[in-house]
Write an enzyme that holds these catalytic residues in place. Structure first.
Site, PDB file in Angstrom:
ATOM      1  N   SER A   1      37.355  38.059  40.338  1.00 33.79           N
ATOM      2  CA  SER A   1      36.732  38.324  41.700  1.00 33.79           C
ATOM      3  C   SER A   1      35.370  39.000  41.536  1.00 33.79           C
ATOM      4  O   SER A   1      35.533  40.183  41.157  1.00 33.79           O
ATOM      5  CB  SER A   1      37.508  38.833  42.850  1.00 33.79           C
ATOM      6  OG  SER A   1      36.793  39.457  43.891  1.00 33.79           O
TER       7      SER A   1
ATOM      8  N   HIS B   1      36.110  33.710  41.775  1.00 33.49           N
ATOM      9  CA  HIS B   1      36.505  33.987  43.034  1.00 33.49           C
ATOM     10  C   HIS B   1      35.557  34.751  43.925  1.00 33.49           C
ATOM     11  O   HIS B   1      34.968  35.897  43.647  1.00 33.49           O
ATOM     12  CB  HIS B   1      37.722  34.561  43.202  1.00 33.49           C
ATOM     13  CG  HIS B   1      38.583  35.027  44.239  1.00 33.49           C
ATOM     14  ND1 HIS B   1      39.233  33.912  44.937  1.00 33.49           N
ATOM     15  CD2 HIS B   1      38.472  36.009  45.171  1.00 33.49           C
ATOM     16  CE1 HIS B   1      39.918  34.495  45.953  1.00 33.49           C
ATOM     17  NE2 HIS B   1      39.455  35.734  46.248  1.00 33.49           N
TER      18      HIS B   1
ATOM     19  N   ASP C   1      34.785  36.495  47.444  1.00 29.46           N
ATOM     20  CA  ASP C   1      35.439  37.202  48.682  1.00 29.46           C
ATOM     21  C   ASP C   1      34.372  37.329  49.706  1.00 29.46           C
ATOM     22  O   ASP C   1      33.638  38.376  49.658  1.00 29.46           O
ATOM     23  CB  ASP C   1      36.000  38.485  48.304  1.00 29.46           C
ATOM     24  CG  ASP C   1      37.132  38.356  47.575  1.00 29.46           C
ATOM     25  OD1 ASP C   1      38.051  37.643  47.892  1.00 29.46           O
ATOM     26  OD2 ASP C   1      37.233  38.933  46.309  1.00 29.46           O
TER      27      ASP C   1
ATOM     28  N   MET D   1      33.573  38.516  53.262  1.00 30.80           N
ATOM     29  CA  MET D   1      34.144  39.362  54.537  1.00 30.80           C
ATOM     30  C   MET D   1      33.255  39.520  55.795  1.00 30.80           C
ATOM     31  O   MET D   1      31.943  39.905  55.614  1.00 30.80           O
ATOM     32  CB  MET D   1      34.535  40.922  54.020  1.00 30.80           C
ATOM     33  CG  MET D   1      35.490  40.415  52.675  1.00 30.80           C
ATOM     34  SD  MET D   1      36.019  42.530  52.107  1.00 30.80           S
ATOM     35  CE  MET D   1      36.934  41.809  50.943  1.00 30.80           C
TER      36      MET D   1
ATOM     37  N   HIS E   1      36.863  32.413  49.296  1.00 33.58           N
ATOM     38  CA  HIS E   1      37.841  33.134  49.943  1.00 33.58           C
ATOM     39  C   HIS E   1      37.348  33.488  51.114  1.00 33.58           C
ATOM     40  O   HIS E   1      36.593  34.649  51.147  1.00 33.58           O
ATOM     41  CB  HIS E   1      38.751  34.020  49.172  1.00 33.58           C
ATOM     42  CG  HIS E   1      39.758  35.006  49.757  1.00 33.58           C
ATOM     43  ND1 HIS E   1      40.447  35.976  49.556  1.00 33.58           N
ATOM     44  CD2 HIS E   1      40.303  34.535  51.044  1.00 33.58           C
ATOM     45  CE1 HIS E   1      41.323  36.345  50.255  1.00 33.58           C
ATOM     46  NE2 HIS E   1      41.138  35.538  51.387  1.00 33.58           N
TER      47      HIS E   1
ATOM     48  N   MET F   1      37.271  35.339  54.429  1.00 36.10           N
ATOM     49  CA  MET F   1      38.019  36.510  55.310  1.00 36.10           C
ATOM     50  C   MET F   1      37.178  36.608  56.437  1.00 36.10           C
ATOM     51  O   MET F   1      36.539  37.808  56.698  1.00 36.10           O
ATOM     52  CB  MET F   1      38.191  37.720  54.247  1.00 36.10           C
ATOM     53  CG  MET F   1      39.485  37.496  53.370  1.00 36.10           C
ATOM     54  SD  MET F   1      39.275  39.017  52.008  1.00 36.10           S
ATOM     55  CE  MET F   1      37.917  38.268  51.061  1.00 36.10           C
TER      56      MET F   1
ATOM     57  N   MET G   1      48.408  36.337  49.648  1.00 40.54           N
ATOM     58  CA  MET G   1      47.625  37.680  49.512  1.00 40.54           C
ATOM     59  C   MET G   1      48.907  38.436  49.136  1.00 40.54           C
ATOM     60  O   MET G   1      49.965  38.635  49.675  1.00 40.54           O
ATOM     61  CB  MET G   1      47.232  38.312  50.706  1.00 40.54           C
ATOM     62  CG  MET G   1      45.898  37.417  51.280  1.00 40.54           C
ATOM     63  SD  MET G   1      44.531  37.266  50.156  1.00 40.54           S
ATOM     64  CE  MET G   1      44.188  39.032  49.736  1.00 40.54           C
TER      65      MET G   1
ATOM     66  N   ASP H   1      46.378  37.062  44.973  1.00 38.16           N
ATOM     67  CA  ASP H   1      45.059  37.713  45.084  1.00 38.16           C
ATOM     68  C   ASP H   1      45.373  39.069  45.441  1.00 38.16           C
ATOM     69  O   ASP H   1      45.844  39.328  46.596  1.00 38.16           O
ATOM     70  CB  ASP H   1      44.379  36.941  45.959  1.00 38.16           C
ATOM     71  CG  ASP H   1      42.827  37.648  46.253  1.00 38.16           C
ATOM     72  OD1 ASP H   1      42.613  38.689  45.359  1.00 38.16           O
ATOM     73  OD2 ASP H   1      42.141  37.060  47.241  1.00 38.16           O
TER      74      ASP H   1
HETATM   75  C1  DX5 Z   1      40.852  41.518  48.695  1.00 37.65           C
HETATM   76  C2  DX5 Z   1      40.072  40.402  48.184  1.00 37.65           C
HETATM   77  C3  DX5 Z   1      40.296  40.454  46.627  1.00 37.65           C
HETATM   78  C4  DX5 Z   1      39.832  41.691  45.808  1.00 37.65           C
HETATM   79  C5  DX5 Z   1      41.187  41.576  44.659  1.00 37.65           C
HETATM   80  O1  DX5 Z   1      40.670  41.614  49.923  1.00 37.65           O
HETATM   81  O2  DX5 Z   1      40.565  39.164  48.642  1.00 37.65           O
HETATM   82  O3  DX5 Z   1      40.089  39.031  45.882  1.00 37.65           O
HETATM   83  O4  DX5 Z   1      38.684  41.396  45.060  1.00 37.65           O
HETATM   84  O5  DX5 Z   1      40.435  42.758  44.074  1.00 37.65           O
HETATM   85  P1  DX5 Z   1      41.759  43.603  43.065  1.00 37.65           P
HETATM   86  O6  DX5 Z   1      41.965  42.543  41.972  1.00 37.65           O
HETATM   87  O7  DX5 Z   1      40.858  44.723  42.743  1.00 37.65           O
HETATM   88  O8  DX5 Z   1      42.908  43.809  43.849  1.00 37.65           O
HETATM   89 ZN    ZN Z   2      39.899  37.097  47.558  1.00 31.04          ZN
END
Ligand code: DX5
Ligand code: ZN
Length: 219
Positions: A9, A34, A36, A38, A67, A69, A138, A176
């Site tokens: 990620s 990956h 993320d 947000m 991903h 969110m 998750m 994840d």
């Molecule tokens: C969390 C994200 C993850 C995050 C994982 O909200 O969806 O993808 O980057 O990070 P680690 O591997 O540090 O838990």
């Molecule tokens: Zn993620």
């Protein structure tokens, strides 16, 4: 058995140097990047949007595993498809229209993936499993990197693997959150085959860490 895929990620990467960070991941043998996304609403944190994906696209051949969110992800699907996403993951908790939204992802020519938070049961996605290429379970509450893996989520991975077999479906199971050289083996044993890792990969030698994860899933 499904092919094992590693999906570092970039949430834990250097945001001023995404091009070189992607090159590092590619050289280390990662399968996916990956990404993320947000929105500060579905999750408290704000990260980056489709513009960043579009800018990164010409610089990498990695599969872009986006991903989302975000609340009402159905409003952003075309935008991420155009930006170069290969897989789009959307949360069942983020929309009242999960069925239509997943159809929309496939119509855009992108692989569709549905996500469930730690407190969300597998039952909530049972009726859309025929519409997805991947289910993301998750293993932390979404929003931040660097949290501890929740082992109780493994029951849901097992449940999904059993359902997939029972229904004769073919989706990947991604995990994840809190994935490192220890938890990755638990997730693999439960039936996951796509592994996201942010802080573990970037808080060390990227090459070495990707290799360690690879050995853990192939060994
Ligand atoms: C969390 C994200 C993850 C995050 C994982 O909200 O969806 O993808 O980057 O990070 P680690 O591997 O540090 O838990
Ligand atoms: Zn993620």
């Amino acid at each position: 058995m499904k092919t094992m895929k590693l999906a570092p990620s970039i949430l834990s990467a250097d945001y001023a140097n995404f091009e070189s960070e992607l090159k590092r991941l590619e050289a280390a043998g990662a399968d996916y990047a990956h990404i993320d996304v947000m929105d500060g609403h579905f999750v408290p944190n704000i990260s980056f949007g489709a513009g960043v994906v579009e800018s990164m696209r010409p610089h990498s051949k990695l599969v872009f595993d986006c991903h989302l969110m975000v609340t009402n992800p159905e409003h952003h699907i075309e935008e991420f498809a155009r930006a170069g996403a290969d897989i789009i993951s959307i949360h069942v908790e983020a929309t009242p229209h999960i069925h239509g939204a997943l159809q929309k992802i496939r119509q855009a020519g992108v692989k569709a993936s549905v996500v469930i938070n730690p407190g969300t049961p597998v039952d909530s996605i049972k009726h859309v499993l025929n519409l997805v290429d991947q289910v993301l379970v998750m293993t932390v509450n979404p929003g931040f990197g660097g949290q501890a893996f929740l082992p109780e989520t493994m029951d849901k991975v097992r449940e999904l693997a059993a359902l997939r077999e029972e229904k004769g479906l073919d989706f990947d199971i991604e995990v994840d959150g809190g994935i490192d050289d220890q938890s990755i083996s638990q997730a693999k044993e439960a039936g996951a085959n796509v592994f996201v890792a942010g802080s573990y990969v970037f808080n060390g030698d990227v090459n070495e860490r990707v290799q360690t994860l690879r050995d853990a899933v192939n060994g």
